[in-house]
Design a protein around this motif. Structure first.
Motif, PDB file in Angstrom:
ATOM      1  N   VAL A   1      50.786  65.119  41.098  1.00  0.00           N
ATOM      2  CA  VAL A   1      51.445  65.549  42.345  1.00  0.00           C
ATOM      3  C   VAL A   1      50.474  65.552  43.530  1.00  0.00           C
ATOM      4  CG1 VAL A   1      52.679  67.429  43.493  1.00  0.00           C
ATOM      5  CG2 VAL A   1      53.152  66.900  41.093  1.00  0.00           C
ATOM      6  N   GLY A   2      49.306  66.158  43.327  1.00  0.00           N
ATOM      7  CA  GLY A   2      48.381  66.331  44.449  1.00  0.00           C
ATOM      8  C   GLY A   2      47.189  65.405  44.435  1.00  0.00           C
ATOM      9  N   VAL A   3      47.087  64.590  43.399  1.00  0.00           N
ATOM     10  CA  VAL A   3      45.942  63.703  43.219  1.00  0.00           C
ATOM     11  C   VAL A   3      44.631  64.477  43.381  1.00  0.00           C
ATOM     12  CG1 VAL A   3      45.047  61.399  43.704  1.00  0.00           C
ATOM     13  CG2 VAL A   3      47.381  61.922  44.320  1.00  0.00           C
ATOM     14  N   ASN A   4      44.521  65.582  42.673  1.00  0.00           N
ATOM     15  CA  ASN A   4      43.268  66.332  42.576  1.00  0.00           C
ATOM     16  C   ASN A   4      43.215  66.980  41.194  1.00  0.00           C
ATOM     17  OD1 ASN A   4      44.658  68.923  42.673  1.00  0.00           O
ATOM     18  ND2 ASN A   4      44.904  68.572  44.887  1.00  0.00           N
ATOM     19  N   GLY A   5      42.174  67.713  40.939  1.00  0.00           N
ATOM     20  CA  GLY A   5      42.030  68.336  39.618  1.00  0.00           C
ATOM     21  C   GLY A   5      41.289  67.467  38.616  1.00  0.00           C
ATOM     22  N   PHE A   6      40.644  66.405  39.123  1.00  0.00           N
ATOM     23  CA  PHE A   6      39.943  65.499  38.208  1.00  0.00           C
ATOM     24  C   PHE A   6      38.748  66.165  37.535  1.00  0.00           C
ATOM     25  CE2 PHE A   6      41.970  62.693  41.365  1.00  0.00           C
ATOM     26  CZ  PHE A   6      42.770  61.931  40.507  1.00  0.00           C
ATOM     27  N   VAL A   7      38.044  67.012  38.286  1.00  0.00           N
ATOM     28  CA  VAL A   7      36.901  67.729  37.700  1.00  0.00           C
ATOM     29  C   VAL A   7      37.380  68.678  36.615  1.00  0.00           C
ATOM     30  CG1 VAL A   7      35.045  69.366  38.157  1.00  0.00           C
ATOM     31  CG2 VAL A   7      35.504  67.526  39.788  1.00  0.00           C
ATOM     32  N   ASP A   8      38.511  69.341  36.890  1.00  0.00           N
ATOM     33  CA  ASP A   8      39.090  70.249  35.881  1.00  0.00           C
ATOM     34  C   ASP A   8      39.467  69.472  34.614  1.00  0.00           C
ATOM     35  OD1 ASP A   8      38.841  72.362  37.619  1.00  0.00           O
ATOM     36  OD2 ASP A   8      40.906  72.244  38.343  1.00  0.00           O
ATOM     37  N   LEU A   9      40.038  68.288  34.809  1.00  0.00           N
ATOM     38  CA  LEU A   9      40.433  67.475  33.661  1.00  0.00           C
ATOM     39  C   LEU A   9      39.210  67.053  32.838  1.00  0.00           C
ATOM     40  CD1 LEU A   9      42.590  65.921  32.067  1.00  0.00           C
ATOM     41  CD2 LEU A   9      42.247  64.004  33.641  1.00  0.00           C
ATOM     42  N   LYS A  10      38.159  66.625  33.533  1.00  0.00           N
ATOM     43  CA  LYS A  10      36.936  66.216  32.849  1.00  0.00           C
ATOM     44  C   LYS A  10      36.359  67.364  32.017  1.00  0.00           C
ATOM     45  CE  LYS A  10      32.377  64.203  33.777  1.00  0.00           C
ATOM     46  NZ  LYS A  10      31.471  63.668  34.802  1.00  0.00           N
TER      47      LYS A  10
ATOM     48  N   GLN B   1      36.124  57.543  39.869  1.00  0.00           N
ATOM     49  CA  GLN B   1      35.103  58.150  40.725  1.00  0.00           C
ATOM     50  C   GLN B   1      34.526  59.415  40.114  1.00  0.00           C
ATOM     51  OE1 GLN B   1      37.124  58.698  44.463  1.00  0.00           O
ATOM     52  NE2 GLN B   1      37.194  56.490  44.907  1.00  0.00           N
ATOM     53  N   ASN B   2      35.350  60.165  39.390  1.00  0.00           N
ATOM     54  CA  ASN B   2      34.892  61.418  38.788  1.00  0.00           C
ATOM     55  C   ASN B   2      34.438  61.252  37.343  1.00  0.00           C
ATOM     56  OD1 ASN B   2      35.554  63.844  40.774  1.00  0.00           O
ATOM     57  ND2 ASN B   2      37.231  62.349  40.955  1.00  0.00           N
ATOM     58  N   ASN B   3      34.418  59.977  36.905  1.00  0.00           N
ATOM     59  CA  ASN B   3      33.906  59.670  35.563  1.00  0.00           C
ATOM     60  C   ASN B   3      34.598  60.487  34.476  1.00  0.00           C
ATOM     61  OD1 ASN B   3      32.253  58.208  33.847  1.00  0.00           O
ATOM     62  ND2 ASN B   3      30.628  59.748  33.865  1.00  0.00           N
ATOM     63  N   VAL B   4      35.922  60.591  34.611  1.00  0.00           N
ATOM     64  CA  VAL B   4      36.711  61.311  33.610  1.00  0.00           C
ATOM     65  C   VAL B   4      36.707  60.497  32.316  1.00  0.00           C
ATOM     66  CG1 VAL B   4      39.011  62.178  33.021  1.00  0.00           C
ATOM     67  CG2 VAL B   4      38.150  62.391  35.366  1.00  0.00           C
ATOM     68  N   GLN B   5      36.678  61.189  31.171  1.00  0.00           N
ATOM     69  CA  GLN B   5      36.587  60.512  29.880  1.00  0.00           C
ATOM     70  C   GLN B   5      37.634  59.404  29.754  1.00  0.00           C
ATOM     71  OE1 GLN B   5      36.369  63.691  30.488  1.00  0.00           O
ATOM     72  NE2 GLN B   5      34.929  64.743  29.141  1.00  0.00           N
ATOM     73  N   ARG B   6      37.240  58.298  29.116  1.00  0.00           N
ATOM     74  CA  ARG B   6      38.071  57.094  29.069  1.00  0.00           C
ATOM     75  C   ARG B   6      39.383  57.315  28.335  1.00  0.00           C
ATOM     76  NH1 ARG B   6      34.892  54.726  32.845  1.00  0.00           N
ATOM     77  NH2 ARG B   6      36.114  52.829  32.569  1.00  0.00           N
ATOM     78  N   VAL B   7      39.466  58.341  27.534  1.00  0.00           N
ATOM     79  CA  VAL B   7      40.699  58.570  26.783  1.00  0.00           C
ATOM     80  C   VAL B   7      41.888  58.773  27.725  1.00  0.00           C
ATOM     81  CG1 VAL B   7      40.318  61.077  26.556  1.00  0.00           C
ATOM     82  CG2 VAL B   7      41.784  59.900  24.917  1.00  0.00           C
ATOM     83  N   PHE B   8      41.645  59.384  28.883  1.00  0.00           N
ATOM     84  CA  PHE B   8      42.749  59.599  29.810  1.00  0.00           C
ATOM     85  C   PHE B   8      43.190  58.286  30.451  1.00  0.00           C
ATOM     86  CE2 PHE B   8      45.237  61.086  33.343  1.00  0.00           C
ATOM     87  CZ  PHE B   8      45.824  62.254  32.865  1.00  0.00           C
ATOM     88  N   ILE B   9      42.237  57.397  30.742  1.00  0.00           N
ATOM     89  CA  ILE B   9      42.599  56.084  31.293  1.00  0.00           C
ATOM     90  C   ILE B   9      43.410  55.299  30.265  1.00  0.00           C
ATOM     91  CG2 ILE B   9      41.678  53.862  32.081  1.00  0.00           C
ATOM     92  CD1 ILE B   9      39.395  55.346  33.371  1.00  0.00           C
ATOM     93  N   ARG B  10      43.040  55.433  28.982  1.00  0.00           N
ATOM     94  CA  ARG B  10      43.807  54.737  27.944  1.00  0.00           C
ATOM     95  C   ARG B  10      45.233  55.274  27.860  1.00  0.00           C
ATOM     96  NH1 ARG B  10      39.330  55.724  24.608  1.00  0.00           N
ATOM     97  NH2 ARG B  10      40.641  56.772  23.060  1.00  0.00           N
TER      98      ARG B  10
ATOM     99  N   PRO C   1      40.717  67.036  23.250  1.00  0.00           N
ATOM    100  CA  PRO C   1      42.087  66.777  22.776  1.00  0.00           C
ATOM    101  C   PRO C   1      42.253  65.327  22.330  1.00  0.00           C
ATOM    102  CG  PRO C   1      42.036  66.801  25.168  1.00  0.00           C
ATOM    103  CD  PRO C   1      40.670  67.223  24.712  1.00  0.00           C
ATOM    104  N   SER C   2      43.166  65.108  21.405  1.00  0.00           N
ATOM    105  CA  SER C   2      43.405  63.761  20.893  1.00  0.00           C
ATOM    106  C   SER C   2      44.176  62.927  21.909  1.00  0.00           C
ATOM    107  CB  SER C   2      44.206  63.838  19.589  1.00  0.00           C
ATOM    108  OG  SER C   2      45.512  64.339  19.864  1.00  0.00           O
ATOM    109  N   PHE C   3      44.191  61.612  21.682  1.00  0.00           N
ATOM    110  CA  PHE C   3      44.970  60.687  22.515  1.00  0.00           C
ATOM    111  C   PHE C   3      46.441  61.105  22.508  1.00  0.00           C
ATOM    112  CE2 PHE C   3      47.664  57.019  23.064  1.00  0.00           C
ATOM    113  CZ  PHE C   3      47.069  56.297  24.088  1.00  0.00           C
ATOM    114  N   GLY C   4      46.967  61.400  21.317  1.00  0.00           N
ATOM    115  CA  GLY C   4      48.378  61.764  21.201  1.00  0.00           C
ATOM    116  C   GLY C   4      48.723  63.033  21.948  1.00  0.00           C
ATOM    117  N   LEU C   5      47.822  64.011  21.935  1.00  0.00           N
ATOM    118  CA  LEU C   5      48.077  65.274  22.627  1.00  0.00           C
ATOM    119  C   LEU C   5      48.128  65.068  24.138  1.00  0.00           C
ATOM    120  CD1 LEU C   5      48.383  68.344  22.463  1.00  0.00           C
ATOM    121  CD2 LEU C   5      45.905  68.523  22.560  1.00  0.00           C
ATOM    122  N   ILE C   6      47.156  64.319  24.671  1.00  0.00           N
ATOM    123  CA  ILE C   6      47.145  64.047  26.114  1.00  0.00           C
ATOM    124  C   ILE C   6      48.392  63.259  26.505  1.00  0.00           C
ATOM    125  CG2 ILE C   6      45.918  62.889  27.985  1.00  0.00           C
ATOM    126  CD1 ILE C   6      43.326  63.345  26.434  1.00  0.00           C
TER     127      ILE C   6
END
Length: 514
Positions: free
Chosen positions: A25-34, A76-85, A42-47
């Motif tokens: 919604v707000g396109v923020n919270g990336f640091v929190d996600l990381k 940009q925030n180098n969030v773990q690749r599992v979320f991109i997958r 969390p597993s791929f399935g859970l996310i």
């Protein structure tokens, strides 16, 4: 049960849903996600489940508008690749409903260099960017990754683009230092390339091996270990000489006629001068004082500490090295096949480096009966059909328990190296499991531990990693190899006295050679 509860606890935590809501919604919270992913893993399935929950709450349109910003924020925030997958998986499944082509003109292609190859490939297809990201772009990107020392990404790109081999040479050349040589070796093995084409990596690995040996073993052990590997023995001498173990290095060089093999020219000149001036050669104690007993007794004067074959009633003349199919061979198997139980063990050599393709070798198979021990020279007998048949007959015999520690591994190596097919190994007694059941000890123990537990003396391990390819075997090696099989058999006999029923229940049947 604990693992299930932990998974459910994470699954029911609304924190992840709240973070994903912020991102969509707000396109923020990336640091929190990381931080969340790093902490909770969390597993791929859970996310994926939570991601879809947020979208089902009427956020699909906002998500579609924000796809590019979300992807840029993740990178940009180098969030773990599992979320991109997870994100790409959703886009792939719903691409017919999403107008992903609209992002072609919005500059989304600019982020492609920050994606790993698998993600990049999906990215190009999803957003139909084949015209904007050309093969030449990918090739230039490969070269940039090599220069930036992002070797894993470069290797994936090399594999998937099927580039000419000279690009791989460029990659490996950049990795030719101690830190990255091991990884380069992994790449070479994955591609099944010939190590001889990468001498710089081979040299790095061999020198690293020598540093390890020098740290872990005495100089005379190192000489004995490396007798059949001249290039490594030369590196060892160069290293020893450099670190001021000059007499030891000179002695090895003289005994093994290595002077002309020394690669360092300056060092070679100094060694020549030492030879001309003369020096007192230091003998190798392993060969000079070799005796039929634990090596610690004549090297370290540790008398009375270690078990002897004679402690179990086996004299030197009851232990036989069998290296050809002759009458002694047939007499040995006659004795084995008529035994009530046998101790079984193997002596092996392992690869010196990751690129040593000769790899793991079985050198000896030791079989102990109650009156004799037979050390079968595996390297000389492995191609004889009689030996294969006798091993099969023993392993498949239900009436003769085969006893040892980590026995499954020894049996598997024997079967695989003899190329035996469809073999059922019966009456296998794994001593570590028996000890665990008999003594109510939850941890698996070594043969040395179990032997000392029952017989109150140490089991020598000095020769564990000695040169088992060397022939003739030293007397101390023969004693060591025989004793491992003897100890296995006599631990079993001791356990049988304590509780025969438990030991019988632990008999196993293994299927091998498929």
């Amino acid at each position: 049960m604990q693992q299930i509860e932990k998974e459910e606890e994470i699954f029911n935590d609304d924190k992840l849903i709240e973070i994903i809501q912020k991102i969509i919604v707000g396109v923020n919270g990336f640091v929190d996600l990381k931080q969340y992913i790093g902490t909770n893993k969390p597993s791929f399935g859970l996310i994926q489940n939570h991601f879809e929950k947020v979208l089902e709450q009427g956020n699909t349109q906002l998500f579609q508008q924000n796809i590019q910003k979300i992807l840029e924020g993740l990178i940009q925030n180098n969030v773990q690749r599992v979320f991109i997958r997870v994100l790409f998986q959703y886009l792939k499944q719903n691409q017919d409903q999403l107008n992903l082509k609209q992002f072609q003109d919005s500059g989304i292609a600019k982020i492609w260099k920050n994606l790993q190859f698998q993600e990049l490939n999906e990215f190009i297809i999803l957003f139909q960017l084949q015209d904007q990201i050309t093969e030449q772009d990918l090739l230039n990107h490969y070269l940039d990754l090599v220069q930036q020392k992002k070797f894993d990404d470069a290797f994936l790109l090399y594999q998937n683009l099927k580039l000419p081999k000279n690009y791989f040479y460029n990659l490996v050349d950049q990795m030719g230092n101690n830190k990255d040589a091991g990884k380069a070796a992994d790449f070479i093995k994955k591609l099944n390339y010939d190590p001889e084409n990468y001498p710089k990596i081979v040299e790095r690995l061999e020198k690293s091996c020598i540093r390890y040996l020098s740290k872990e073993y005495s100089w005379f052990q190192c000489e004995e270990k490396l007798l059949y590997n001249q290039s490594l023995l030369v590196y060892y001498c160069e290293d020893a000489y450099y670190h001021n173990y000059k007499k030891e290095a000179l002695s090895i060089i003289k005994r093994n006629n290595l002077l002309n093999q020394i690669k360092k020219e300056n060092q070679k000149e100094y060694i020549k001068q030492d030879f001309q001036e003369g020096f007192e050669e230091i003998p190798n104690v392993l060969f000079v004082k070799d005796e039929f007993k634990p090596t610690e007794e004549f090297v370290n004067n540790e008398n009375g500490v270690y078990l002897l074959c004679s402690d179990f009633g086996y004299q030197e003349n009851q232990i036989f090295v069998v290296d050809k199919v002759d009458q002694n061979y047939f007499d040995a198997w006659k004795c084995i096949h008529s035994s009530k139980a046998v101790g079984y063990d193997c002596e092996n050599v392992t690869p010196w480096t990751k690129l040593d393709y000769q790899g793991f070798k079985v050198c000896l198979v030791q079989i102990a009966t109650q009156n004799h021990v037979f050390l079968f020279d595996f390297q000389r007998l492995q191609n004889h059909q009689e030996f294969k048949d006798d091993i099969r007959k023993l392993l498949e015999n239900f009436e003769i328990p085969k006893i040892g520690l980590s026995l499954k591994d020894d049996l598997k190596h024997t079967v695989n190296h003899l190329k035996l097919k469809n073999i059922i190994v019966r009456s296998v007694i794994e001593l570590s499991n028996c000890f665990k059941m008999l003594e109510k000890d939850p941890k698996l123990k070594s043969l040395a531990y179990i032997t000392e537990f029952y017989f109150k003396k140490k089991l020598s391990k000095y020769e564990t990693c000695s040169n088992w390819e060397y022939r003739p075997l030293r007397k101390a090696q023969i004693h060591y190899a025989a004793l491992d099989a003897i100890a296995s058999l006599h631990v079993y006999l001791k356990m049988n006295e304590i509780n025969n029923q438990i030991i019988e229940e632990e008999k196993d049947v293994l299927q091998m050679g498929q």
